[in-house]
Write an enzyme that holds these catalytic residues in place. Sequence first.
Site, PDB file in Angstrom:
ATOM      1  N   GLU A   1      32.357  38.851  39.302  1.00 31.13           N
ATOM      2  CA  GLU A   1      32.317  38.919  37.843  1.00 31.13           C
ATOM      3  C   GLU A   1      31.509  37.751  37.327  1.00 31.13           C
ATOM      4  O   GLU A   1      30.929  36.998  38.119  1.00 31.13           O
ATOM      5  CB  GLU A   1      33.737  38.925  37.269  1.00 31.13           C
ATOM      6  CG  GLU A   1      34.549  37.665  37.572  1.00 31.13           C
ATOM      7  CD  GLU A   1      35.861  37.605  36.783  1.00 31.13           C
ATOM      8  OE1 GLU A   1      35.895  38.028  35.620  1.00 31.13           O
ATOM      9  OE2 GLU A   1      36.857  37.113  37.353  1.00 31.13           O
TER      10      GLU A   1
ATOM     11  N   ARG B   1      50.034  39.316  32.135  1.00 28.35           N
ATOM     12  CA  ARG B   1      49.038  38.497  32.834  1.00 28.35           C
ATOM     13  C   ARG B   1      49.387  37.014  32.715  1.00 28.35           C
ATOM     14  O   ARG B   1      49.214  36.240  33.660  1.00 28.35           O
ATOM     15  CB  ARG B   1      47.641  38.796  32.275  1.00 28.35           C
ATOM     16  CG  ARG B   1      46.529  38.261  33.134  1.00 28.35           C
ATOM     17  CD  ARG B   1      45.199  38.852  32.730  1.00 28.35           C
ATOM     18  NE  ARG B   1      44.829  38.463  31.363  1.00 28.35           N
ATOM     19  CZ  ARG B   1      43.756  38.934  30.730  1.00 28.35           C
ATOM     20  NH1 ARG B   1      42.941  39.796  31.310  1.00 28.35           N
ATOM     21  NH2 ARG B   1      43.486  38.542  29.499  1.00 28.35           N
TER      22      ARG B   1
ATOM     23  N   LYS C   1      44.432  33.407  34.567  1.00 26.13           N
ATOM     24  CA  LYS C   1      43.661  32.831  33.462  1.00 26.13           C
ATOM     25  C   LYS C   1      44.063  31.363  33.294  1.00 26.13           C
ATOM     26  O   LYS C   1      44.790  30.995  32.383  1.00 26.13           O
ATOM     27  CB  LYS C   1      43.922  33.650  32.191  1.00 26.13           C
ATOM     28  CG  LYS C   1      42.648  33.920  31.414  1.00 26.13           C
ATOM     29  CD  LYS C   1      42.845  34.985  30.370  1.00 26.13           C
ATOM     30  CE  LYS C   1      41.693  34.994  29.396  1.00 26.13           C
ATOM     31  NZ  LYS C   1      40.425  35.500  29.957  1.00 26.13           N
TER      32      LYS C   1
HETATM   33  C1  LIG Z   1      39.632  36.678  30.098  1.00 21.17           C
HETATM   34  C2  LIG Z   1      38.673  36.961  31.194  1.00 21.17           C
HETATM   35  C3  LIG Z   1      38.064  38.223  31.346  1.00 21.17           C
HETATM   36  C4  LIG Z   1      38.221  39.327  30.340  1.00 21.17           C
HETATM   37  O1  LIG Z   1      39.505  39.809  30.227  1.00 21.17           O
HETATM   38  P1  LIG Z   1      39.954  40.687  28.976  1.00 21.17           P
HETATM   39  O2  LIG Z   1      41.406  40.855  29.170  1.00 21.17           O
HETATM   40  O3  LIG Z   1      39.218  41.967  29.048  1.00 21.17           O
HETATM   41  O4  LIG Z   1      39.583  39.906  27.764  1.00 21.17           O
HETATM   42  C5  LIG Z   1      37.255  38.421  32.448  1.00 21.17           C
HETATM   43  N1  LIG Z   1      37.016  37.443  33.339  1.00 21.17           N
HETATM   44  C6  LIG Z   1      37.564  36.220  33.218  1.00 21.17           C
HETATM   45  C7  LIG Z   1      37.269  35.196  34.247  1.00 21.17           C
HETATM   46  C8  LIG Z   1      38.412  35.946  32.137  1.00 21.17           C
HETATM   47  O5  LIG Z   1      38.954  34.731  32.036  1.00 21.17           O
END
Ligand SMILES: *Cc1c(COP(=O)(O)O)cnc(C)c1O
Length: 340
Positions: free
Chosen positions: A219, A81, A183
């Site tokens: 989300e 990622r 991210k």
């Molecule tokens: C990090 C993150 C998540 C959760 O991801 P995980 O890999 O399960 O910790 C979900 N949404 C956003 C916007 C994030 O930055």
Amino acid sequence: MAKDLDWANLPFGYMETTKSFVANYKNGAWDEGTLTSNHSITISECAGVLQYAQTCFEGLKAYTTADGKIVTFRPDLNADRMKDSCERLEMPVFPKDRWIKAVIDTIKANIEWVPPFGSGATLYIRPYMFGSSAVIGVKPADEYQFRILVTPVGPYFKGGVKPITVRLSDLDRAAPHGTGDIKAGLNYAMSLYNIVDAHKKGFAENMYTDPATHTYIEETGGANILFVTKDGKLVTPKSNSILPSITRRSLVQVARDYLHMEVEERQVNKNELKDFVEVGLCGTAAVISPIGCIDDHGTKINVPSGMDEIGPVLKKLRETLTGIQMGEIKAPEGWVYEIK
Ligand SMILES: *Cc1c(COP(=O)(O)O)cnc(C)c1O
């Protein structure tokens, strides 16, 4: 031997630990990287990260299992990622095998900061990268730093898993065809105003809809969403502006392979919210955080599982994944990396 900390009452906050990992990218190549006890960074006042927010990060955990091993969960997916984030932000990728090794070496160098089994606390691992050289015209930096810091964090839920209230948001977290699926720090900078406003008004989180039409659920600011239908199906929104949560992808597999549930990854219209019997958020920090109520501009959608406790399906899912993580249930091949 673990440090003598009050693990159960640690906040979700930063604390300086023993070592951090640091590698520098210069003249087109990464150096070999090293562990450092210097927890501060000195960079140009004109660094790319400071001027144009050229930075991305990851988040994962190390913890002690039931049989006393220290492990981490699916770091290979975090490496993948971060590669996607780096490519989208014109940053140099730190090679995957070295990325995973650096995470493991950093955990090893901070082994006494890994909380004991049963404390509910974990060692949070934060790999991140930023443009470190000066840029004034808008362009990618020439030099980068990749770092990994670790810090112990307390249990996400102190005193049991409790449902939260969220609101449907009018603001957007991500642009259509933007950077919602990586991210990047910039996605979080954008969300701060809205989360502070939500908290002021008594909501734990903002639930975002798709930025193009405001019709489909996406989300929250930092977690993906799970729904359970009346007939026991797991539903999770599908969209290319959602960040691909590793917890969500793991839970989908657990639901299918361990709990033999039907899973639908599809668009979820906001009109459907009233039809689900359980709703929850998922991410590394909380695994699953149940939602008891969704506020749609003053209209309350009360989730049937209620505000007292997590519903039975999400509870089972949560217990199965945490059981896998803690070594109490057999993990799928390659999910749990043993450090020590
Ligand atoms: C990090 C993150 C998540 C959760 O991801 P995980 O890999 O399960 O910790 C979900 N949404 C956003 C916007 C994030 O930055």
